[in-house]
Write an enzyme that holds these catalytic residues in place. Structure first.
Site, PDB file in Angstrom:
ATOM      1  N   MET A   1     -15.756  30.838  53.216  1.00 47.24           N
ATOM      2  CA  MET A   1     -14.961  31.189  52.037  1.00 47.24           C
ATOM      3  C   MET A   1     -15.331  32.594  51.561  1.00 47.24           C
ATOM      4  O   MET A   1     -14.991  32.996  50.443  1.00 47.24           O
ATOM      5  CB  MET A   1     -15.185  30.165  50.928  1.00 47.24           C
TER       6      MET A   1
ATOM      7  N   HIS B   1     -23.339  35.986  52.763  1.00 43.39           N
ATOM      8  CA  HIS B   1     -24.782  36.167  52.548  1.00 43.39           C
ATOM      9  C   HIS B   1     -25.484  35.943  53.889  1.00 43.39           C
ATOM     10  O   HIS B   1     -24.827  35.726  54.918  1.00 43.39           O
ATOM     11  CB  HIS B   1     -25.290  35.226  51.464  1.00 43.39           C
TER      12      HIS B   1
ATOM     13  N   GLY C   1     -26.988  33.483  55.120  1.00 39.64           N
ATOM     14  CA  GLY C   1     -26.677  32.212  55.778  1.00 39.64           C
ATOM     15  C   GLY C   1     -25.461  32.369  56.666  1.00 39.64           C
ATOM     16  O   GLY C   1     -25.470  31.983  57.845  1.00 39.64           O
ATOM     17  N   HIS C   2     -24.410  32.976  56.105  1.00 39.95           N
ATOM     18  CA  HIS C   2     -23.211  33.227  56.905  1.00 39.95           C
ATOM     19  C   HIS C   2     -23.539  34.127  58.100  1.00 39.95           C
ATOM     20  O   HIS C   2     -23.033  33.926  59.201  1.00 39.95           O
ATOM     21  CB  HIS C   2     -22.145  33.937  56.056  1.00 39.95           C
TER      22      HIS C   2
ATOM     23  N   VAL D   1     -30.469  28.775  55.874  1.00 36.02           N
ATOM     24  CA  VAL D   1     -31.182  30.031  55.609  1.00 36.02           C
ATOM     25  C   VAL D   1     -31.530  30.065  54.123  1.00 36.02           C
ATOM     26  O   VAL D   1     -30.681  29.759  53.272  1.00 36.02           O
ATOM     27  CB  VAL D   1     -30.315  31.246  55.994  1.00 36.02           C
TER      28      VAL D   1
HETATM   29  P1  AMP Z   1     -18.993  28.656  52.598  1.00 30.48           P
HETATM   30  O1  AMP Z   1     -18.525  30.059  52.658  1.00 30.48           O
HETATM   31  O2  AMP Z   1     -19.956  28.375  51.491  1.00 30.48           O
HETATM   32  O3  AMP Z   1     -17.870  27.661  52.692  1.00 30.48           O
HETATM   33  O4  AMP Z   1     -19.850  28.431  53.910  1.00 30.48           O
HETATM   34  C1  AMP Z   1     -19.346  28.750  55.181  1.00 30.48           C
HETATM   35  C2  AMP Z   1     -20.305  28.246  56.221  1.00 30.48           C
HETATM   36  O5  AMP Z   1     -21.587  28.825  56.013  1.00 30.48           O
HETATM   37  C3  AMP Z   1     -20.499  26.721  56.173  1.00 30.48           C
HETATM   38  O6  AMP Z   1     -20.570  26.223  57.501  1.00 30.48           O
HETATM   39  C4  AMP Z   1     -21.820  26.582  55.475  1.00 30.48           C
HETATM   40  O7  AMP Z   1     -22.511  25.403  55.810  1.00 30.48           O
HETATM   41  C5  AMP Z   1     -22.566  27.809  55.989  1.00 30.48           C
HETATM   42  N1  AMP Z   1     -23.658  28.168  55.080  1.00 30.48           N
HETATM   43  C6  AMP Z   1     -23.574  28.387  53.741  1.00 30.48           C
HETATM   44  N2  AMP Z   1     -24.801  28.658  53.237  1.00 30.48           N
HETATM   45  C7  AMP Z   1     -25.662  28.589  54.281  1.00 30.48           C
HETATM   46  C8  AMP Z   1     -27.079  28.763  54.408  1.00 30.48           C
HETATM   47  N3  AMP Z   1     -27.852  29.056  53.368  1.00 30.48           N
HETATM   48  N4  AMP Z   1     -27.634  28.627  55.632  1.00 30.48           N
HETATM   49  C9  AMP Z   1     -26.856  28.329  56.712  1.00 30.48           C
HETATM   50  N5  AMP Z   1     -25.529  28.164  56.657  1.00 30.48           N
HETATM   51  C10 AMP Z   1     -24.934  28.286  55.457  1.00 30.48           C
END
Ligand code: AMP
Length: 281
Positions: free
Chosen positions: A30, A34, A36-37, A176
């Site tokens: 979305m 960061h 994690g992404h 992460v």
């Molecule tokens: P989002 O943009 O929050 O919908 O997340 C997109 C993808 O990034 C999803 O598969 C999440 O699980 C992954 N994601 C979000 N935060 C983290 C994190 N801290 N560590 C690893 N993957 C993450």
């Protein structure tokens, strides 16, 4: 790096890659990227020839009182990070492009969606499964990368892929974290300085569960009580759930015998944060 806004263009681009025999990895997000992404992108880059990132704040996975409108956005920043991460194409559709008028189909992964976040966010996983299925049909990736921070989401996606015979490998990436243990999340942006300090309580509560289970505690109720106490000792916190459940079904366990998923959802100020840990006695 290609920036693509329409379904037709995205399809064409992917078809072109497949025609050259390239394997495609998709990382659905979305946005407001960061570390994690970026880790997901790194893994996708490593495992395939071509890397596609999607950025779409999917309205159907937000409840009416949730933060869809306020969800942080930074397309320019995201594109620059994506370029550095070696992304080949970024898919940034509009809501209208994904849900044109007359749209009415949804995917319901029934049982898995009925626990944890599914209880407090009715319809959330239907929104997630549906948009992920749509992205899979548009991109037709060979593999897709998801974070284990959203453990239930990963389970739901895996189930959907298996149930609907989608020929896509799903790769899970470990969470992460910030140096103090807080799981990286776009929603951390909502935290004021004092709330940010309190937000460490999620990981601390998981560590406490780990410690208690390592010491031989097998009663999930006792562990959950201690975790809740720890969380509520931090300011600005409001517990959504603390769960100790079967990692396969997400159903609560009565006694800890084998591997369990310990999962928490806590509102810290206005940020609803989640975290989890897979623990074994
Ligand atoms: P989002 O943009 O929050 O919908 O997340 C997109 C993808 O990034 C999803 O598969 C999440 O699980 C992954 N994601 C979000 N935060 C983290 C994190 N801290 N560590 C690893 N993957 C993450």
């Amino acid at each position: 790096m290609e920036l693509i806004e329409t379904v037709d263009d995205m399809r064409r681009w992917c078809e072109g890659q497949r025609a050259f025999g390239k394997t495609i990895a998709l990382v659905p997000t979305m946005g407001f990227l960061h570390k994690g992404h970026l880790e997901l992108l790194r893994v996708g880059r490593y495992l395939s020839d071509v890397l596609t990132l999607s950025i779409f704040v999917n309205p159907t996975q937000f409840g009416p009182s949730e933060d869809c409108e306020a969800y942080p956005r930074d397309l320019e920043g995201d594109l620059s990070k994506a370029r550095h991460a070696g992304v080949d194409s970024v898919f940034v559709p509009t809501v209208k492009e994904m849900y044109p008028s007359g749209y009415q189909t949804t995917i319901n992964v029934e049982k898995l969606a009925g626990h944890l976040c599914g209880t407090s966010r009715p319809g959330h996983f239907e929104g997630v499964a549906t948009v992920v299925a749509k992205l899979f049909n548009i991109v037709r990736p060979h593999l897709a990368v998801f974070g284990k921070k959203d453990y239930q989401q990963l389970k739901v996606v895996r189930r959907m892929v298996e149930d609907l015979n989608m020929d896509i490998q799903i790769v899970g990436v470990p969470t992460v974290r910030e140096p103090d243990g807080l799981a990286m999340s776009s929603r951390n942006r909502y935290l004021g300085p004092e709330e940010r300090k309190s937000a460490t309580c999620l990981k601390k509560s998981l560590d406490l569960a780990d410690e208690m289970i390592s010491r031989g505690e097998t009663d999930p109720q006792k562990i959950k009580r201690a975790m809740k106490e720890l969380i509520l000792a931090h300011s600005f916190t409001q517990i959504d759930y603390v769960s100790i459940c079967d990692p396969a079904t997400l159903e609560d366990v009565d006694v800890i015998q084998g591997k369990v998923l310990v999962a928490v959802a806590v509102k810290v100020g206005r940020a609803r944060l989640i975290d989890n840990s897979l623990l074994e006695p």
